[in-house]
Design a protein around this motif. Structure first.
Motif, PDB file in Angstrom:
ATOM      1  N   MET A  18      31.127 -23.702-115.402  1.00 53.58           N
ATOM      2  CA  MET A  18      32.163 -23.088-114.561  1.00 53.58           C
ATOM      3  C   MET A  18      31.838 -21.618-114.281  1.00 53.58           C
ATOM      4  SD  MET A  18      36.255 -22.627-115.209  1.00 53.58           S
ATOM      5  CE  MET A  18      36.004 -21.202-116.257  1.00 53.58           C
ATOM      6  N   TYR A  19      31.457 -20.896-115.343  1.00 52.64           N
ATOM      7  CA  TYR A  19      31.166 -19.483-115.178  1.00 52.64           C
ATOM      8  C   TYR A  19      29.916 -19.276-114.321  1.00 52.64           C
ATOM      9  CZ  TYR A  19      34.331 -19.690-119.099  1.00 52.64           C
ATOM     10  OH  TYR A  19      35.403 -19.975-119.901  1.00 52.64           O
ATOM     11  N   SER A  20      28.948 -20.149-114.481  1.00 46.84           N
ATOM     12  CA  SER A  20      27.725 -20.061-113.682  1.00 46.84           C
ATOM     13  C   SER A  20      28.023 -20.301-112.214  1.00 46.84           C
ATOM     14  CB  SER A  20      26.693 -21.085-114.181  1.00 46.84           C
ATOM     15  OG  SER A  20      26.355 -20.843-115.527  1.00 46.84           O
ATOM     16  N   ILE A  21      28.854 -21.315-111.938  1.00 47.92           N
ATOM     17  CA  ILE A  21      29.197 -21.616-110.535  1.00 47.92           C
ATOM     18  C   ILE A  21      29.945 -20.453-109.903  1.00 47.92           C
ATOM     19  CG2 ILE A  21      30.644 -23.087-109.078  1.00 47.92           C
ATOM     20  CD1 ILE A  21      29.916 -25.422-110.962  1.00 47.92           C
ATOM     21  N   ILE A  22      30.899 -19.873-110.648  1.00 48.07           N
ATOM     22  CA  ILE A  22      31.657 -18.729-110.111  1.00 48.07           C
ATOM     23  C   ILE A  22      30.726 -17.560-109.829  1.00 48.07           C
ATOM     24  CG2 ILE A  22      33.344 -16.965-110.742  1.00 48.07           C
ATOM     25  CD1 ILE A  22      34.956 -19.186-112.118  1.00 48.07           C
ATOM     26  N   ASN A  23      29.813 -17.298-110.762  1.00 51.42           N
ATOM     27  CA  ASN A  23      28.839 -16.233-110.544  1.00 51.42           C
ATOM     28  C   ASN A  23      27.984 -16.499-109.309  1.00 51.42           C
ATOM     29  OD1 ASN A  23      29.172 -14.154-112.393  1.00 51.42           O
ATOM     30  ND2 ASN A  23      28.098 -15.241-114.028  1.00 51.42           N
ATOM     31  N   LEU A  24      27.506 -17.724-109.182  1.00 49.32           N
ATOM     32  CA  LEU A  24      26.610 -18.069-108.070  1.00 49.32           C
ATOM     33  C   LEU A  24      27.346 -17.994-106.733  1.00 49.32           C
ATOM     34  CD1 LEU A  24      24.553 -21.017-109.608  1.00 49.32           C
ATOM     35  CD2 LEU A  24      23.800 -18.678-109.191  1.00 49.32           C
ATOM     36  N   ILE A  25      28.605 -18.445-106.697  1.00 49.44           N
ATOM     37  CA  ILE A  25      29.378 -18.360-105.449  1.00 49.44           C
ATOM     38  C   ILE A  25      29.543 -16.900-105.032  1.00 49.44           C
ATOM     39  CG2 ILE A  25      31.655 -18.705-104.414  1.00 49.44           C
ATOM     40  CD1 ILE A  25      31.876 -21.283-106.028  1.00 49.44           C
ATOM     41  N   GLY A  26      29.949 -16.067-105.994  1.00 49.95           N
ATOM     42  CA  GLY A  26      30.136 -14.653-105.684  1.00 49.95           C
ATOM     43  C   GLY A  26      28.853 -13.980-105.231  1.00 49.95           C
ATOM     44  N   LEU A  27      27.769 -14.220-105.955  1.00 53.04           N
ATOM     45  CA  LEU A  27      26.489 -13.591-105.598  1.00 53.04           C
ATOM     46  C   LEU A  27      25.954 -14.124-104.274  1.00 53.04           C
ATOM     47  CD1 LEU A  27      24.738 -13.504-109.094  1.00 53.04           C
ATOM     48  CD2 LEU A  27      25.458 -11.537-107.730  1.00 53.04           C
ATOM     49  N   SER A  28      26.133 -15.404-104.020  1.00 55.88           N
ATOM     50  CA  SER A  28      25.665 -15.991-102.757  1.00 55.88           C
ATOM     51  C   SER A  28      26.391 -15.380-101.568  1.00 55.88           C
ATOM     52  CB  SER A  28      25.867 -17.508-102.762  1.00 55.88           C
ATOM     53  OG  SER A  28      25.146 -18.112-103.805  1.00 55.88           O
ATOM     54  N   ILE A  29      27.714 -15.295-101.670  1.00 56.41           N
ATOM     55  CA  ILE A  29      28.505 -14.696-100.591  1.00 56.41           C
ATOM     56  C   ILE A  29      28.132 -13.233-100.420  1.00 56.41           C
ATOM     57  CG2 ILE A  29      30.833 -14.032 -99.880  1.00 56.41           C
ATOM     58  CD1 ILE A  29      31.853 -16.567-101.256  1.00 56.41           C
ATOM     59  N   GLY A  30      28.059 -12.509-101.532  1.00 53.84           N
ATOM     60  CA  GLY A  30      27.707 -11.093-101.461  1.00 53.84           C
ATOM     61  C   GLY A  30      26.347 -10.867-100.844  1.00 53.84           C
ATOM     62  N   THR A  31      25.367 -11.670-101.244  1.00 53.52           N
ATOM     63  CA  THR A  31      24.016 -11.529-100.704  1.00 53.52           C
ATOM     64  C   THR A  31      23.983 -11.851 -99.218  1.00 53.52           C
ATOM     65  OG1 THR A  31      23.044 -12.134-102.845  1.00 53.52           O
ATOM     66  CG2 THR A  31      21.627 -12.304-100.916  1.00 53.52           C
ATOM     67  N   ALA A  32      24.665 -12.930 -98.814  1.00 51.83           N
ATOM     68  CA  ALA A  32      24.682 -13.313 -97.398  1.00 51.83           C
ATOM     69  C   ALA A  32      25.296 -12.213 -96.539  1.00 51.83           C
ATOM     70  CB  ALA A  32      25.447 -14.624 -97.213  1.00 51.83           C
ATOM     71  N   VAL A  33      26.428 -11.657 -97.007  1.00 58.41           N
ATOM     72  CA  VAL A  33      27.078 -10.575 -96.258  1.00 58.41           C
ATOM     73  C   VAL A  33      26.170  -9.359 -96.176  1.00 58.41           C
ATOM     74  CG1 VAL A  33      29.009  -8.961 -96.283  1.00 58.41           C
ATOM     75  CG2 VAL A  33      29.408 -11.365 -96.779  1.00 58.41           C
ATOM     76  N   VAL A  34      25.525  -9.007 -97.281  1.00 59.04           N
ATOM     77  CA  VAL A  34      24.617  -7.864 -97.282  1.00 59.04           C
ATOM     78  C   VAL A  34      23.469  -8.077 -96.301  1.00 59.04           C
ATOM     79  CG1 VAL A  34      22.879  -6.656 -98.666  1.00 59.04           C
ATOM     80  CG2 VAL A  34      25.152  -7.018 -99.581  1.00 59.04           C
ATOM     81  N   ILE A  35      22.893  -9.274 -96.308  1.00 56.48           N
ATOM     82  CA  ILE A  35      21.769  -9.552 -95.406  1.00 56.48           C
ATOM     83  C   ILE A  35      22.198  -9.417 -93.946  1.00 56.48           C
ATOM     84  CG2 ILE A  35      20.237 -11.381 -94.564  1.00 56.48           C
ATOM     85  CD1 ILE A  35      20.058 -12.386 -97.459  1.00 56.48           C
ATOM     86  N   LEU A  36      23.324 -10.054 -93.590  1.00 53.16           N
ATOM     87  CA  LEU A  36      23.767 -10.048 -92.190  1.00 53.16           C
ATOM     88  C   LEU A  36      24.133  -8.640 -91.726  1.00 53.16           C
ATOM     89  CD1 LEU A  36      25.941 -13.299 -92.125  1.00 53.16           C
ATOM     90  CD2 LEU A  36      23.627 -12.987 -91.226  1.00 53.16           C
ATOM     91  N   LEU A  37      24.911  -7.931 -92.538  1.00 54.07           N
ATOM     92  CA  LEU A  37      25.329  -6.592 -92.129  1.00 54.07           C
ATOM     93  C   LEU A  37      24.179  -5.598 -92.189  1.00 54.07           C
ATOM     94  CD1 LEU A  37      28.934  -6.273 -93.599  1.00 54.07           C
ATOM     95  CD2 LEU A  37      28.199  -7.009 -91.344  1.00 54.07           C
ATOM     96  N   THR A  38      23.243  -5.808 -93.099  1.00 59.56           N
ATOM     97  CA  THR A  38      22.056  -4.943 -93.127  1.00 59.56           C
ATOM     98  C   THR A  38      21.216  -5.142 -91.873  1.00 59.56           C
ATOM     99  OG1 THR A  38      22.001  -4.963 -95.548  1.00 59.56           O
ATOM    100  CG2 THR A  38      19.979  -4.340 -94.430  1.00 59.56           C
ATOM    101  N   LEU A  39      21.106  -6.382 -91.428  1.00 58.27           N
ATOM    102  CA  LEU A  39      20.390  -6.643 -90.171  1.00 58.27           C
ATOM    103  C   LEU A  39      21.042  -5.886 -89.017  1.00 58.27           C
ATOM    104  CD1 LEU A  39      19.666 -10.489 -90.359  1.00 58.27           C
ATOM    105  CD2 LEU A  39      17.987  -8.647 -90.500  1.00 58.27           C
ATOM    106  N   ASP A 281      29.238   3.566 -81.095  1.00 59.94           N
ATOM    107  CA  ASP A 281      29.956   4.438 -82.022  1.00 59.94           C
ATOM    108  C   ASP A 281      29.160   4.555 -83.309  1.00 59.94           C
ATOM    109  OD1 ASP A 281      31.783   5.614 -83.846  1.00 59.94           O
ATOM    110  OD2 ASP A 281      33.464   4.901 -82.640  1.00 59.94           O
ATOM    111  N   ALA A 282      28.752   5.771 -83.649  1.00 58.29           N
ATOM    112  CA  ALA A 282      27.906   5.992 -84.827  1.00 58.29           C
ATOM    113  C   ALA A 282      28.625   5.655 -86.125  1.00 58.29           C
ATOM    114  CB  ALA A 282      27.433   7.447 -84.853  1.00 58.29           C
ATOM    115  N   ARG A 283      29.962   5.603 -86.106  1.00 59.36           N
ATOM    116  CA  ARG A 283      30.698   5.322 -87.343  1.00 59.36           C
ATOM    117  C   ARG A 283      30.579   3.865 -87.765  1.00 59.36           C
ATOM    118  NH1 ARG A 283      36.615   6.787 -85.771  1.00 59.36           N
ATOM    119  NH2 ARG A 283      35.943   5.464 -84.032  1.00 59.36           N
ATOM    120  N   TYR A 284      30.433   2.962 -86.809  1.00 57.83           N
ATOM    121  CA  TYR A 284      30.516   1.545 -87.125  1.00 57.83           C
ATOM    122  C   TYR A 284      29.373   1.044 -88.019  1.00 57.83           C
ATOM    123  CZ  TYR A 284      34.467   1.240 -83.942  1.00 57.83           C
ATOM    124  OH  TYR A 284      35.698   1.402 -83.354  1.00 57.83           O
ATOM    125  N   PRO A 285      28.129   1.484 -87.811  1.00 62.35           N
ATOM    126  CA  PRO A 285      27.097   1.070 -88.775  1.00 62.35           C
ATOM    127  C   PRO A 285      27.405   1.524 -90.197  1.00 62.35           C
ATOM    128  CG  PRO A 285      26.068   1.912 -86.786  1.00 62.35           C
ATOM    129  CD  PRO A 285      27.541   2.187 -86.664  1.00 62.35           C
TER     130      PRO A 285
END
Length: 811
Positions: A18-39, A281-285
């Motif tokens: 259970m703890y592993s799945i929760i960790n993986l869900i959080g990290l997966s979502i966080g990583t995906a968001v970071v990748i997309l917004l970093t692009l 708008d320079a603020r948005y990035p």
């Protein structure tokens, strides 16, 4: 040895599924968001850097000081480029260009296209490669044209239509152009976007001799390529005295300035006025980059809170390992290997999730981003996994590895429990602080966008179709005459047609920026004054429900209204005019017949400016000493429709347009859509923040759920004893929930002032904006408390309902 650590780590992951799945869900979502917004952020920050000489390319700007006014333009005089080319050896190349919309035809197919008129040097200075043709000669002939593959396919059915002939309307005349080059489409992170390029020599047909030699008439953008031995400030110093000599009969020394703006500074710098290039708008990035880091931080906090929450149970494991000979370094390596393995798997799933989400994200962001697995990107993602693992595994590695095996095996961990409780409380509270912050930002942005879309703009915007009439190079008098002729034909053809209610004529469409602005020196004070001008007919006001606060509307007799105007309230206040009286000097030959209630013809980012409306504005233009517009004042026909059976109505309009203006493309827009487009960037940002808020709350709740599960498991005996002593299930739930709810309330208290400051800063960009109401903060706070309480209840209710006998036996 290292493989044994990872084997053990893998077994621990499977043991705590259970703890592993929760960790993986959080990290997966966080990583995906970071990748997309970093692009997205990387794409914004690297605009125009793909040009090999980007660090030496500059756009010229001019400032004219007239009395107390400063006219700042990035569109420059026609003559400037040639003077720089002839007199400054420090400048290797000069590129001038302008653009206009014109009709393009092949056979019976006609479309309205954006044409770029450029000097041949553009293909040498900028890295826009040709697929076919020679860059050094492609634009040498005045009847040559360079097109993109998309245009070739559109008009010829062949993306490589070299040698084919394309007919375009230039200066009001149809002319043939031979395709001499096929270009790649400009990259998405290029400020200069193009489809069709024609030689700069054609400007002699639509810019008069006076316009081409005037230092006060701005018509083209001018780019320069400096040599490698000189920098922009040095060149600007040399240009200043040269310009003073050139404009000495118009300006005093220092009143006419020219400077150089770096090419890579254009896209995100709103301190410079827009030219032919749109500015973001320079603020948005920064905002989106911050959101990405927040989401990743929330995932890392989840990781850490679970590690902290499980620390007591892992403490005995540490004691056993140490008792059997394991050293501190080995214990630290074991915990860190578990964390790095978990974060690596999470990042891998995040990459997959980002790949799946990228098409939808491109649609949302209006970009063409690609997930490129280059060596640098792979290394960056690997570093992300390792760093995340090292940070999240820091607590068990550094704290638990230093525990005494005697104390851990005896269970004497009082201080550890206290420290762990403080750290857990801080991490959970911080998670909810960030989540509440995003929720408040989402609510405020949504309310502001709803306000922009629903505010009474002073006119009716629904069920109005706008049809532009284009003829490049034609004089305004000719355009107005042709426009009235076409309007008469449309009225005749559409009279009595089902779905058609009314028609009107104007020079600009509301929702389109860049209206014609006239300027003049006030005769008495010589102070420079400005106002906007809009040509309309007598049908406009009643059709769109613009209210007159004084006077009357125009009559149907256009000749009788030849020297009459209606002004808005802003104009009446600033210039102190009233109905029945003439306009201020030098426009006194026009009489004010009405004052219209102020309406928002520009976006709600700006306050309503003085506006003059006339049936015949030509004399106003002739009297004014200065005229500026980005939206060419060509005729635009407004058709009011019923809104029922829209496809049939559009079909009727199309047929009528083909009869009234057979050489004009049928390019219609809806007024309400034009108005909504003004706030597209804000809508995108709001959507991204909304999604981020949902993900933040999801991650926070997953972490809270896991922590509550650990807490309940650790307090099983306590719950059983309380039940035996008479505690009700609701009392047990209250005891388990109390501390967590307190944390969330504390997070609300800290999040509110921070959110208020951030949103006040964002709202300051709008001249018309909402006032943040206390209910926004109350809704966010109450919602966060309810969500947290519900999450806690999922586990605490289960524990409270359990038979106390089983709870006591479990110990």
């Amino acid at each position: 040895m290292l493989s044994n650590y990872f084997k053990s780590a893998w077994r621990n992951l499977l043991k705590g599924k259970m703890y592993s799945i929760i960790n993986l869900i959080g990290l997966s979502i966080g990583t995906a968001v970071v990748i997309l917004l970093t692009l997205y952020v990387y794409d914004e920050w690297t605009f125009d850097t793909f040009h090999e000489k980007h660090d030496r390319i500059y756009r010229a700007w001019v400032k004219e000081h007239v009395q107390d006014e400063v006219f700042f333009n990035t569109i420059t005089p026609y003559i400037l480029g040639q003077e720089l080319r002839d007199n400054f050896p420090e400048i290797e190349q000069v590129v001038r260009y302008t653009s206009f919309s014109s009709q393009v035809r092949k056979g019976n197919f006609t479309e309205l296209e954006n044409i770029h008129v450029v000097e041949p040097q553009l293909l040498k200075v900028f890295d826009f490669p040709l697929i076919l043709g020679k860059a050094e000669s492609a634009l040498n002939d005045i009847h040559s044209v360079v097109i993109t593959e998309e245009i070739g396919k559109k008009y010829f059915g062949d993306p490589h239509a070299i040698g084919q002939t394309l007919t375009m309307q230039v200066s009001g005349q149809w002319a043939d152009f031979v395709v001499t080059g096929i270009m790649e489409k400009a990259p998405g992170n290029s400020s200069l976007q193009y489809d069709i390029l024609i030689p700069f020599e054609t400007t002699t047909t639509f810019f008069s001799e006076g316009g081409r030699t005037s230092w006060t008439n701005v018509t083209v953008e001018t780019y320069v390529l400096l040599d490698e031995q000189n920098n922009a400030p040095e060149v600007e110093k040399k240009i200043a005295p040269f310009l003073d000599s050139k404009v000495a009969d118009i300006y005093k020394p220092g009143e006419y300035l020219m400077g150089l703006q770096p090419l890579t500074d254009i896209h995100l710098n709103k301190d410079f006025p827009e030219g032919f290039i749109a500015v973001s708008d320079a603020r948005y990035p920064y905002i989106l980059g911050g959101v990405a880091l927040l989401i990743l931080l929330l995932a890392c906090i989840n990781f850490t809170t679970l590690a902290v929450g499980r620390s007591v149970s892992r403490a005995k494991e540490v004691g056993v390992r140490k008792a059997t000979g394991a050293g501190t370094a080995q214990i630290m390596t074991q915990f860190w290997s578990e964390a790095v393995l978990t974060s690596t798997i999470g990042v891998a799933f995040g990459i997959l999730l980002a790949k799946i989400m990228l098409p939808e994200f491109n649609t949302l962001a209006d970009k063409s981003l690609h997930l490129n697995f280059s060596a640098i990107n792979v290394a960056a993602l690997g570093c992300l996994a390792v760093v995340t693992g090292l940070i999240a595994g820091g607590y068990p590695s550094l704290v638990l590895s230093g525990l005494s095996p005697v104390k851990t095996l005896r269970g004497s961990l009082t201080n550890l429990g206290k420290d762990k409780h403080v750290l857990l409380s801080g991490l959970v509270g911080f998670q909810f602080l960030l989540s509440i912050l995003l929720i408040i930002c989402t609510l405020v942005m949504t309310q502001q966008l709803q306000f922009l879309q629903n505010k009474n703009l002073g006119f009716k915007k629904e069920h109005l179709v706008i049809l532009p009439y284009m003829r490049s190079g034609a004089r305004l008098t000719e355009l107005f005459a042709e426009g009235n002729t076409v309007l008469g034909r449309l009225r005749h053809t559409l009279n009595g047609k089902e779905g058609i209610k009314d028609m009107a004529f104007s020079t600009h469409a509301i929702g389109t920026p860049g209206w014609m602005q006239l300027g003049y020196p006030e005769p008495e004070t010589d102070k420079f004054r400005k106002f906007f001008a809009w040509a309309i007919d007598d049908h406009m006001f009643p059709m769109v429900n613009i209210t007159l606060v004084a006077g009357r509307n125009f009559s149907s007799d256009a000749f009788a209204e030849n020297r009459t105007v209606i002004v808005n309230e802003a104009y009446a206040r600033e210039f102190e005019v009233q109905t029945g009286a003439p306009l201020q000097k030098p426009f006194e030959e026009y009489t004010v017949i009405g004052i219209a209630k102020d309406f928002n013809y520009e976006s709600l980012h700006t306050e309503i400016q003085p506006l003059v409306m006339a049936v015949e504005p030509i004399q106003l233009v002739r009297i004014a000493s200065d005229m500026v517009y980005n939206d060419y004042p060509n005729p635009k026909f407004w058709i009011q429709i019923s809104g029922e059976n829209l496809p049939a109505t559009i079909s009727i309009l199309r047929q009528a347009w083909l009869e009234a203006a057979p050489e004009q493309p049928f390019n219609y827009t809806f007024l309400d859509e034009n108005i909504d487009k003004q706030y597209r960037s804000e809508a995108r940002l709001s959507t991204v923040i909304s999604i981020a808020s949902f993900l933040a709350v999801l991650i926070a709740c997953l972490g809270l759920f896991a922590i509550v599960t650990l807490t309940v498991a650790r307090r099983t005996k306590e719950i059983g004893i309380r039940k035996v002593l008479g505690a009700t299930s609701s009392q047990v739930v209250g005891i388990l929930s109390r501390d967590f709810v307190k944390l969330v309330i504390l997070a609300v208290v800290f999040a509110i002032p921070l959110a208020w400051y951030l949103m006040q800063t964002w709202l300051a960009d709008f001249a018309y904006r909402i006032n943040m109401h206390w209910s926004v903060f109350a809704i966010a706070g109450v919602w966060a408390v309810i969500v947290a309480f519900s999450t806690v209840c999922l586990q605490s209710v289960k524990a409270a309902l359990q038979n106390p006998v089983q709870s006591l036996r479990s110990e």
